[in-house]
Design a protein around this motif. Structure first.
Motif, PDB file in Angstrom:
ATOM      1  N   THR A 166      18.282 -42.966  -2.981  1.00 48.47           N
ATOM      2  CA  THR A 166      18.083 -44.043  -2.014  1.00 48.47           C
ATOM      3  C   THR A 166      16.832 -43.816  -1.183  1.00 48.47           C
ATOM      4  OG1 THR A 166      19.800 -42.913  -0.804  1.00 48.47           O
ATOM      5  CG2 THR A 166      20.380 -45.008  -1.734  1.00 48.47           C
ATOM      6  N   ARG A 167      16.532 -42.544  -0.889  1.00 48.75           N
ATOM      7  CA  ARG A 167      15.313 -42.296  -0.109  1.00 48.75           C
ATOM      8  C   ARG A 167      14.066 -42.538  -0.958  1.00 48.75           C
ATOM      9  NH1 ARG A 167      15.733 -37.270   3.905  1.00 48.75           N
ATOM     10  NH2 ARG A 167      13.831 -38.243   4.629  1.00 48.75           N
ATOM     11  N   VAL A 193      13.753 -31.272   0.699  1.00 49.84           N
ATOM     12  CA  VAL A 193      14.961 -30.696   0.117  1.00 49.84           C
ATOM     13  C   VAL A 193      16.141 -31.623   0.398  1.00 49.84           C
ATOM     14  CG1 VAL A 193      16.447 -28.685   0.018  1.00 49.84           C
ATOM     15  CG2 VAL A 193      14.032 -28.417   0.587  1.00 49.84           C
ATOM     16  N   SER A 228      13.746 -46.283  -0.754  1.00 48.14           N
ATOM     17  CA  SER A 228      13.284 -46.780   0.543  1.00 48.14           C
ATOM     18  C   SER A 228      11.829 -46.419   0.812  1.00 48.14           C
ATOM     19  CB  SER A 228      14.173 -46.237   1.659  1.00 48.14           C
ATOM     20  OG  SER A 228      13.870 -44.882   1.896  1.00 48.14           O
ATOM     21  N   ASP A 287      10.626 -43.354   1.324  1.00 44.28           N
ATOM     22  CA  ASP A 287      10.485 -42.053   1.988  1.00 44.28           C
ATOM     23  C   ASP A 287       9.880 -41.026   1.052  1.00 44.28           C
ATOM     24  OD1 ASP A 287      11.417 -42.525   4.462  1.00 44.28           O
ATOM     25  OD2 ASP A 287      13.254 -41.343   4.293  1.00 44.28           O
TER      26      ASP A 287
END
Lengths: 321, 535
Positions: free
Chosen positions: B243-244, B234, B247, B249
């Motif tokens: 951005t995650r 969430v 990256s 994630d």
């Protein structure tokens, strides 16, 4: 000491009562509609459904009556039901309070220790390069809001350098909390919270210690040829650190508000992010419990400061406080 | 407290300080071996979503439109939104008068806690939702039900109060376990956070505000899914989600079009545009002397540049909307599209007596052609639509003041002022059109916010929901749309595509036409249980 504690506990009762009553008054006056928040974006809800929900969800009576019945159920061990999380409030708090204590505890201890160390170092040579660097950094950080620091930290460590996770308690794909994972996830929020608290301690300690270094007893000690280290630790620190003890207590509320923002930015599953959620979704049962809890934390912080003060300074008598 | 004691005090402070100090030189160790965004196959997926559900209990509304991974409904939708059996063995038998729906249930299905699934669970689920004490905001969708009774272990019969043609669509609703709920309070019990269902996935962990973790149900009646772990992270902020995703994630995320654009050239990533029935429209309140005037409504309908809105606001991720039904839907009435024609709009206004007397704003009998348009504060997409609408209106001499506020403020003004509204449910035209347009629902909750009243439309809406005959229904909804083009109570602006960016690691990724709601159950992962891990 026991008497002071006892008296403070007695005084806490009316304070808590007033704070929670105030919270219910504000809730009653707020334009927000809990039913609207509960329904969310469900555009199909009919008037009939809304009326039924209102009857089921909204407490009866004036805010004083609501407060009174809330108090009654709290003393009966029931904190009510959270509207936004659809869980009992006690469960929400139990699941989250540990994570908040961990985050705040780490940040607090770190900022006290680090702040004292830096403050003492700066105070030893007022105007020296170390003092100038530490002081100007502290003034800068004091002006920086914690959420801004948090976003900056995420940008630098999680996005640019990619060395620390940007949020949460564990890796997104994993449920188990491991020690290593916890430390790496705790690092950024705790560091940001520490840094946001740090300037206060640095500046207080610096001022206190450097004042103490100019007091007569210290000058006398120096004149007697006692070495600088003993002067600092034996004489200046003792009186110079006294204001810091007061600060320890008074920083607790700031720590809580700092944690509100930091937990939200880092998706830290603590009590503070639940507070933000409770406030934005007008979840008053949850908000009332959390308000009482933070008021308790502030009272406990003040008590702690006074107790410490009495222990550290023989001139202070607990019975006179 | 135990946590703090275990890791507490100065040790942790030192550890944290050490981690912070050495952060610069330690290697990233986030990958659990699956990799992310690399393009290879993987049997787990981490999805970034913007909003999480408040509850995972179907009794309180979770998964009501189908696609809840933890639960199954009696029926479900295929990728074309056609109905197919799920917990039922086939589509319902419907009685001649359209009042009785009989379902036969699949044999040998068990809930994830091992309890057998029977007709008692179906009856329990529907009765619990319809119960007065249950705080389910969507219970009105089941209004037509008079009774639901079990017919043996494997039969369920719904009796309706009135013939309701799209009723079968409602039975995609997830079935809860009567045994697991037991005597809990359905509004607050543990079932809301620890659901037990028959679905392809089992909830293993839910940390509200952080993530929802699902693991494949090895005993799923439809076969064990290949993707073993599904995690919904969430992340409310669009930029953080993007951005995650970058990256590594996250493996997939819902993104606004402008952020999704940045992934166009990313290797191993695909961008998925899902068409939707999610519309943005301006309500034109019937009681407002300006917005309620038919000429003004028609003029505004012609004066808005929908193509430009799609291009500049949605970056082409969307389509012009002429009513609640998307132009690509088979239910859409061909020929009701309106061209951008401000000159014709001006002519209509002139004829109706709304004239420009020197100034920039038209007036008729001393009444200025002006009204207020609200949008919910903080919703950038609606703000941009509202501003574009006001600017188009200004060109034909209608002065619209754009204001923002919370829903509490807006709600009280709906009879007088316009609002930039949104919604959309592609499953059946009745679901959207009835609640938007039916006269009796004017000002009823969040229904018919424009207070639209048109007897001819009402008649067709009734015909459309009651008739069991497909051709009759099509004719009714076509008539509604043609009437709406003549007397538009709303200016429909756009239908918004929902944009997702994800790792290209699985076969079988498809989309459905999506409702207003999306991200969790709706998105390319609507059928994650059917994905194949690419070798």
């Amino acid at each position: 000491m026991a008497r002071l504690t006892g008296r403070r506990l007695l005084a806490a009762v009316p304070v808590l009562a007033l704070v929670t009553l105030g919270m219910f008054a504000v809730a009653a006056a707020s334009p927000f509609d809990p039913v609207r928040r509960y329904v969310g974006d469900a555009s199909s809800a009919s008037q009939e459904t809304l009326d039924a929900l209102r009857a089921n969800l909204s407490p009866d009576g004036t805010f004083v009556e609501q407060w009174w019945s809330w108090l009654g159920s709290v003393f009966g061990g029931d904190l009510g039901q959270s509207l936004s999380l659809r869980q009992p409030v006690s469960q929400v708090i139990a699941e989250r309070v540990g994570w908040s204590l961990l985050l705040c505890g780490v940040a607090f201890v770190a900022s006290v220790l680090l702040g004292t160390a830096l403050g003492v170092l700066a105070a030893r040579r007022p105007g020296g390069w170390l003092d100038r660097v530490v002081s100007s950094l502290s003034y800068t950080l004091q002006a920086a809001p914690p959420f801004w620091l948090a976003l900056l930290a995420i940008w630098l460590f999680a996005l640019q350098l990619d060395v620390l996770p940007a949020g949460g308690l564990t890796e997104p794909g994993s449920d188990t909390v491991t020690f290593g994972g916890l430390v790496s996830h705790l690092a950024l929020p705790a560091a940001v919270l520490t840094i946001s608290q740090l300037p206060w301690f640095v500046l207080y300690v610096r001022q206190g210690v450097s004042d103490a270094l100019h007091e007569d007893p210290v000058r006398g000690a120096r004149a007697r040829g006692i070495n600088e280290r003993t002067v600092l630790t034996g004489h200046a620190l003792r009186s110079g650190l006294l204001p810091v003890l007061t600060l320890v207590g008074t920083r607790i509320p700031e720590l809580i508000t700092g944690a509100l923002l930091v937990e939200t930015v880092f998706s830290w599953p603590g009590i503070a992010s639940a507070t933000v959620r409770a406030a934005t979704s007008t979840d008053f049962p949850l908000l009332a419990a959390l308000t009482a809890l933070s008021a308790l934390a502030v009272l406990a912080g003040n008590l702690l400061a006074d107790l410490l003060y009495g222990l550290a300074d023989p001139r202070v008598d607990h019975n006179e406080m | 407290m135990t946590v703090r004691r275990r890791y507490g005090g100065g040790v942790v402070a030192t550890a944290v300080a050490a981690v912070v100090a050495t952060a610069g030189c330690s290697a990233p160790s986030d990958d659990d071996g699956d990799g992310g965004g690399g393009g290879g196959g993987q049997d787990s997926v981490v999805i970034g979503i913007a909003n999480e559900p408040e509850t995972l209990s179907p009794l309180l509304g979770y998964g009501k439109d189908g696609n809840s991974k933890i639960f199954d409904g009696l029926l479900r939708h295929d990728d074309e939104l056609g109905l197919e059996p799920a917990l039922a063995t086939e589509l319902p038998e419907i009685s001649e008068d359209g009042l009785t729906y009989r379902y036969t249930l699949r044999e040998g299905v068990a809930f994830s806690d091992g309890e057998p699934f029977t007709s008692a669970d179906v009856v329990f689920t529907y009765e619990a939702i319809l119960d007065e004490g249950t705080n389910n905001p969507a219970k009105g969708e089941l209004d037509a039900i008079e009774s639901v009774v079990a017919d043996g272990e494997l039969g369920v019969v719904f009796t309706l109060e009135y013939p309701y043609a799209p009723f079968a669509e409602r039975t995609v609703l997830p079935i809860a376990s009567a045994a697991a709920v037991g005597d809990q309070d359905v509004n607050t019990g543990a079932y809301n956070t620890e659901p037990v269902g028959t679905g392809p996935y089992v909830l293993t962990d839910w940390s509200p505000g952080e993530r929802i973790s699902l693991t494949a149900n090895a005993d799923y009646w439809g076969g064990e899914p290949e993707v073993k772990r599904v995690t919904m992270a969430v992340i409310p902020d669009d930029d953080v989600r993007a951005t995650r995703l970058r990256s590594g994630d996250l493996d997939a995320a819902v993104l606004p079009p402008n952020l999704a654009e940045g992934f166009a050239d990313e290797g191993g990533m695909i961008t998925v545009n899902a068409e939707s029935a999610d519309f943005r429209a301006v309500t034109l309140p019937s009681d407002n002397p300006v917005a309620g005037d038919q000429a003004v409504r028609q003029a505004l309908d012609l004066a808005v540049n929908r193509e430009l809105m799609v291009e500049s606001i949605l970056l082409d991720a969307g389509h012009p909307a002429y009513n609640a039904i998307p132009t690509a839907s088979p239910w859409f009435a061909e020929g009701t599209e309106r061209e951008f024609d401000p000159e014709e709009a001006g002519r209509i206004l002139d004829e109706a007596g709304w004239t420009l007397d020197g100034g920039d704003t038209r007036a008729r009998d001393g009444e200025r052609a002006a009204f207020t348009l609200w949008y919910p504060a903080g919703d950038r997409l609606r703000q941009e639509h509202a501003l574009a609408y006001a600017s188009d209106a200004k060109d034909i001499g209608i002065d619209i003041t754009v204001e923002s506020g919370s829903w509490e403020i807006i709600e009280g003004r709906l009879a007088e002022d316009a609002v930039l509204s949104g919604g959309g449910d592609p499953a059946d035209p009745d679901f959207q059109l009835y609640t938007l347009l039916y006269s009796e629902l004017a000002g009823n909750g969040y229904n018919n916010m424009a207070h639209y009243r048109n007897p001819a439309v009402d008649e067709q809406l009734d015909a459309g929901r009651r008739s069991g005959d497909q051709a009759e229904r099509e004719a009714a909804y076509e008539a509604v749309q043609r009437e709406l083009a003549e007397d538009p109570g709303y200016t429909f602006l756009t239908h918004i595509d929902h944009v997702y960016v994800m790792a290209d690691a699985w076969d079988g990724v498809t989309t459905q036409v999506e409702p207003h709601d999306h991200g969790l159950g709706h998105g390319p992962w609507w059928n994650v249980e059917e994905w194949r891990v690419r070798s």
